[in-house]
Design a protein around this motif. Sequence first.
Motif, short mmCIF file in Angstrom:
data_model
loop_
_atom_site.label_atom_id
_atom_site.label_comp_id
_atom_site.label_asym_id
_atom_site.label_seq_id
_atom_site.Cartn_x
_atom_site.Cartn_y
_atom_site.Cartn_z
N VAL A 201 0.85 -1.20 0.00
CA VAL A 201 0.00 0.00 0.00
C VAL A 201 0.88 1.24 0.00
O VAL A 201 1.98 1.21 0.53
N ARG A 202 0.37 2.29 -0.61
CA ARG A 202 1.14 3.53 -0.66
C ARG A 202 0.51 4.63 0.19
O ARG A 202 1.19 5.39 0.84
N ALA A 203 -0.85 4.67 0.22
CA ALA A 203 -1.53 5.76 0.94
C ALA A 203 -1.34 5.60 2.45
O ALA A 203 -1.01 4.52 2.94
N ARG A 204 -1.60 6.71 3.17
CA ARG A 204 -1.44 6.68 4.63
C ARG A 204 -2.76 6.37 5.32
O ARG A 204 -3.82 6.61 4.76
N PRO A 205 -2.71 5.89 6.56
CA PRO A 205 -3.95 5.75 7.35
C PRO A 205 -4.57 7.12 7.57
O PRO A 205 -3.90 8.15 7.42
N LEU A 206 -5.85 7.13 7.94
CA LEU A 206 -6.57 8.40 8.14
C LEU A 206 -7.54 8.21 9.30
O LEU A 206 -8.12 7.14 9.45
N ARG A 207 -7.71 9.25 10.11
CA ARG A 207 -8.74 9.23 11.17
C ARG A 207 -10.05 9.65 10.54
O ARG A 207 -10.13 10.70 9.90
N THR A 208 -11.09 8.86 10.67
CA THR A 208 -12.38 9.17 10.07
C THR A 208 -13.50 8.84 11.05
O THR A 208 -13.44 7.81 11.74
N GLU A 209 -14.49 9.71 11.06
CA GLU A 209 -15.67 9.51 11.92
C GLU A 209 -16.64 8.56 11.20
O GLU A 209 -17.05 8.83 10.07
#
Length: 348
Positions: free
Chosen positions: A182-190
């Motif tokens: 994977v290339r994209a980063r993790p993200l905080r999401t509601e």
Amino acid sequence: MTTAESRGTDGRILVVGGYGAVGATVTSTLGAWYPGRVVPGGRNAERARRLGGVRVDVADPEGFRRVLEGLGAVAAVVLCVEPPDAGVARVCLEGGIHVVDVSATARLLDAVTELGGVATDAGATGVLSVGVAPGLTNLLARRAHEAVGGADRIDLTLLFGTGERHGTDALRWTMAGLAEPVRARPLRTELPGHGPRTTHPFPFSDQHTLPRTLGVRQVTTRLCLDSRALSTALFTMRRAGLTRLTARPDVQRRLADLSGRVHLGGDGFAVRADAWHGDRHAAYALTGREQSRVTGLTAAYVTRELLTGTAPPGVHHIEQLPGLARLPEDLAEYGVTLLRHSGRTGRR
Ligand SMILES: NC(=O)c1ccc[n+]([C@@H]2O[C@H](COP(=O)([O-])OP(=O)(O)OC[C@H]3O[C@@H](n4cnc5c(N)ncnc54)[C@H](OP(=O)(O)O)[C@@H]3O)[C@@H](O)[C@H]2O)c1
């Protein structure tokens, strides 16, 4: 073999994988709408015949062709198991038979998309990106995209319940996905009903399809599990390179067997699509229970749309067919709740 005249409202409906976690819902829902016309199929001849179905193998396109010939007039084939290649889709579309495919692997969907000319010549329609993800994610992405007047970035997020009995084929797909780079980063999401969650990039096909169907430059799909502990453990293992082994079929089989016995969370799922255009932001989300069942319901609705004969011939993704745009609302009677999410979350 069936020809174009046996399509439309007549003809049988072959549901391949028709007694699996997704396929059982397709078989029962279409069976109620089209009594006597639905034929479940799978490799287990005894199980298929007990249900009034047929033995069929998607890894054997020539055998598949013979099964279709044996069934006589077939209007549509619903693929509720991922084939190894586009072979069976070609057999169906060449014969003027509509195809509905729940597969989630980008490479396979690309191969079926290339059959657009074959389908058009035979007057058949193929619909791809059918299910929760891909599927409802594509539809929500399109709404959010339109709400911002054309997005330059879309973030798709999924939360899956670890307490649901996922099918073997879906678990195999998920394990294979864990081994992919994977290339994209993790993200905080509601996520509705679950609060802010850390979500991790995962190779669902929607992020591969939407840049072409909507013309959006950047689309990323991220996943988390309802159990925070399991989600953290899984994606920490992936970061450490420990999930590379899940590319091996023997490891997939053992882990699928293990996860069939461990049920830590619930059976709820959540989906969210955030679209961004400059300062503009729009988000749609939906929640429901049992994503395999909702995938099956989605496939049944798509099949019904094809049988009305209003979809144009060719191969399309779900978000390209206007007749399916309100599917999230249609699923309300099965406990699916659609929300327009306001407020900005995650990093831009
Ligand atoms: N788009 C979405 O949102 C979404 C969501 C969930 C699942 N899926 C996809 O749906 C597929 C099915 O998942 P599932 O959870 O229903 O799996 P499942 O419970 O294992 O069901 C698979 C079914 O297909 C049959 N099958 C397996 N290999 C076959 C073959 N070579 N030829 C013909 N039939 C075959 C199986 O029966 P036999 O073993 O007897 O053949 C079984 O009935 C997976 O590919 C998964 O990735 C998509």
